[in-house]
Design an enzyme around this catalytic site. Structure first.
Site, PDB file in Angstrom:
ATOM      1  N   ASP A  79       0.855  -1.194   0.000  1.00 57.13           N
ATOM      2  CA  ASP A  79       0.000   0.000   0.000  1.00 57.13           C
ATOM      3  C   ASP A  79       0.883   1.232   0.000  1.00 57.13           C
ATOM      4  O   ASP A  79       2.024   1.198   0.459  1.00 57.13           O
ATOM      5  CB  ASP A  79      -0.936   0.018   1.222  1.00 57.13           C
ATOM      6  CG  ASP A  79      -2.019   1.084   1.064  1.00 57.13           C
ATOM      7  OD1 ASP A  79      -2.951   0.850   0.257  1.00 57.13           O
ATOM      8  OD2 ASP A  79      -1.909   2.147   1.690  1.00 57.13           O
TER       9      ASP A  79
HETATM   10  N1  LIG Z   1       3.602   3.527 -12.482  1.00 52.85           N
HETATM   11  C1  LIG Z   1       3.543   4.263 -11.330  1.00 52.85           C
HETATM   12  N2  LIG Z   1       2.616   3.926 -10.378  1.00 52.85           N
HETATM   13  C2  LIG Z   1       2.595   4.686  -9.243  1.00 52.85           C
HETATM   14  C3  LIG Z   1       3.468   5.770  -9.024  1.00 52.85           C
HETATM   15  N3  LIG Z   1       3.193   6.293  -7.783  1.00 52.85           N
HETATM   16  C4  LIG Z   1       2.171   5.561  -7.265  1.00 52.85           C
HETATM   17  N4  LIG Z   1       1.828   4.581  -8.139  1.00 52.85           N
HETATM   18  C5  LIG Z   1       0.757   3.581  -7.976  1.00 52.85           C
HETATM   19  O1  LIG Z   1      -0.311   4.199  -7.282  1.00 52.85           O
HETATM   20  C6  LIG Z   1      -1.044   3.183  -6.601  1.00 52.85           C
HETATM   21  C7  LIG Z   1      -1.189   3.591  -5.149  1.00 52.85           C
HETATM   22  O2  LIG Z   1      -2.426   3.153  -4.705  1.00 52.85           O
HETATM   23  P1  LIG Z   1      -2.608   1.929  -3.656  1.00 52.85           P
HETATM   24  O3  LIG Z   1      -3.903   2.152  -2.980  1.00 52.85           O
HETATM   25  O4  LIG Z   1      -1.384   1.737  -2.831  1.00 52.85           O
HETATM   26  O5  LIG Z   1      -2.695   0.604  -4.560  1.00 52.85           O
HETATM   27  P2  LIG Z   1      -3.791   0.218  -5.649  1.00 52.85           P
HETATM   28  O6  LIG Z   1      -3.338   0.708  -6.978  1.00 52.85           O
HETATM   29  O7  LIG Z   1      -5.150   0.599  -5.198  1.00 52.85           O
HETATM   30  O8  LIG Z   1      -3.659  -1.378  -5.732  1.00 52.85           O
HETATM   31  P3  LIG Z   1      -3.826  -2.444  -4.534  1.00 52.85           P
HETATM   32  O9  LIG Z   1      -2.429  -2.956  -4.252  1.00 52.85           O
HETATM   33  O10 LIG Z   1      -4.713  -3.507  -5.119  1.00 52.85           O
HETATM   34  O11 LIG Z   1      -4.439  -1.728  -3.344  1.00 52.85           O
HETATM   35  C8  LIG Z   1      -0.247   1.893  -6.720  1.00 52.85           C
HETATM   36  O12 LIG Z   1      -0.775   1.063  -7.728  1.00 52.85           O
HETATM   37  C9  LIG Z   1       1.144   2.411  -7.102  1.00 52.85           C
HETATM   38  O13 LIG Z   1       1.887   1.435  -7.810  1.00 52.85           O
HETATM   39  C10 LIG Z   1       4.426   6.092 -10.055  1.00 52.85           C
HETATM   40  O14 LIG Z   1       5.216   7.046  -9.968  1.00 52.85           O
HETATM   41  N5  LIG Z   1       4.426   5.305 -11.168  1.00 52.85           N
END
Ligand SMILES: Nc1nc2c(ncn2[C@@H]2O[C@H](COP(=O)(O)OP(=O)(O)OP(=O)(O)O)[C@@H](O)[C@H]2O)c(=O)[nH]1
EC number: 3.6.1.9
Length: 202
Positions: A79
């Site tokens: 997360d």
């Molecule tokens: N490609 C990329 N993704 C990013 C970056 N910064 C944040 N993210 C993505 O932003 C999302 C952060 O949201 P979270 O709530 O942690 O995760 P999620 O996408 O909802 O996915 P889950 O693991 O299923 O909870 C993640 O998928 C990170 O990989 C970046 O600079 N580049």
């Protein structure tokens, strides 16, 4: 050729395309199963508010949720939270919220707290949290609009409305921290744990 040496497949408790890409690029053979938890309710019930503690809690709960349903597998949960001072941001719901968030982040330093946990059979075996400090340029409304026009819907998939390895790079003047932490997965410490468990060939 997979690097993975576990007896059963690794499971990534995530629907994040970025996290899947990072494990794929590291040569791991894994199954991705999103953890169907109510993140806001879990956070609210915990009473936690510090961004690193919230990210750590949610990464653990995602890993535990899947590990209780898939016995005998190592399950990775992750997360990421974004903190601007005491304010925490979530993934923007659309362009308008992305523009509002970027307006608040512009010219400021915000922190990305990325947490990773590994669970097996309902027990946490490993957990780590890593922080990156992001100094965003001062941005005019016109520059934010031009960025959003170019970046499109991808801005809703990241907590900061940017992909650093993509067009998001134009938003920053300084970055302090680990590349993988910024992308949302403390990969180096995760691989060190898996290696210590003799689960990796390298
Ligand atoms: N490609 C990329 N993704 C990013 C970056 N910064 C944040 N993210 C993505 O932003 C999302 C952060 O949201 P979270 O709530 O942690 O995760 P999620 O996408 O909802 O996915 P889950 O693991 O299923 O909870 C993640 O998928 C990170 O990989 C970046 O600079 N580049």
């Amino acid at each position: 050729m997979s690097i993975w040496r576990g007896q059963s497949r690794l499971i990534l408790a995530s629907q994040s395309r970025t996290r899947k890409m990072l494990l794929e690029n590291a040569g791991l053979d894994f199954e991705a199963l999103p953890a169907d938890i109510d993140e806001r309710a879990v956070q609210r019930d915990s009473g936690l508010s510090a961004p690193g503690e919230v990210a750590s809690l949610l990464s653990r709960e995602k890993a535990l949720f899947i590990s209780r349903r898939r016995h005998g597998h190592f399950v990775v949960g992750a997360d990421q939270t974004l903190a601007l001072g005491l304010r925490m941001f979530s993934k923007p719901s659309g362009r308008a919220q992305a523009a509002e968030q970027l307006h608040l982040l512009a010219g400021q330093v915000h922190e990305l707290h990325s947490a990773v946990s590994v669970a097996c059979d309902g027990k946490i075996l490993f957990a780590d949290v890593s922080v990156a400090r992001m100094t965003m340029r001062r941005l005019s409304a016109g520059e934010i609009d031009a960025y959003l026009d170019a970046a499109g819907d991808a801005v809703t998939t990241s907590v900061g409305a940017y992909q650093l390895e993509g067009l998001g790079v134009h938003l920053f003047e300084r970055i302090e921290g680990d590349h993988f932490t910024i992308l949302g997965l403390p990969l180096l410490s995760l691989l060190a744990f898996l290696r210590g468990e003799k689960l990796l060939a390298v």
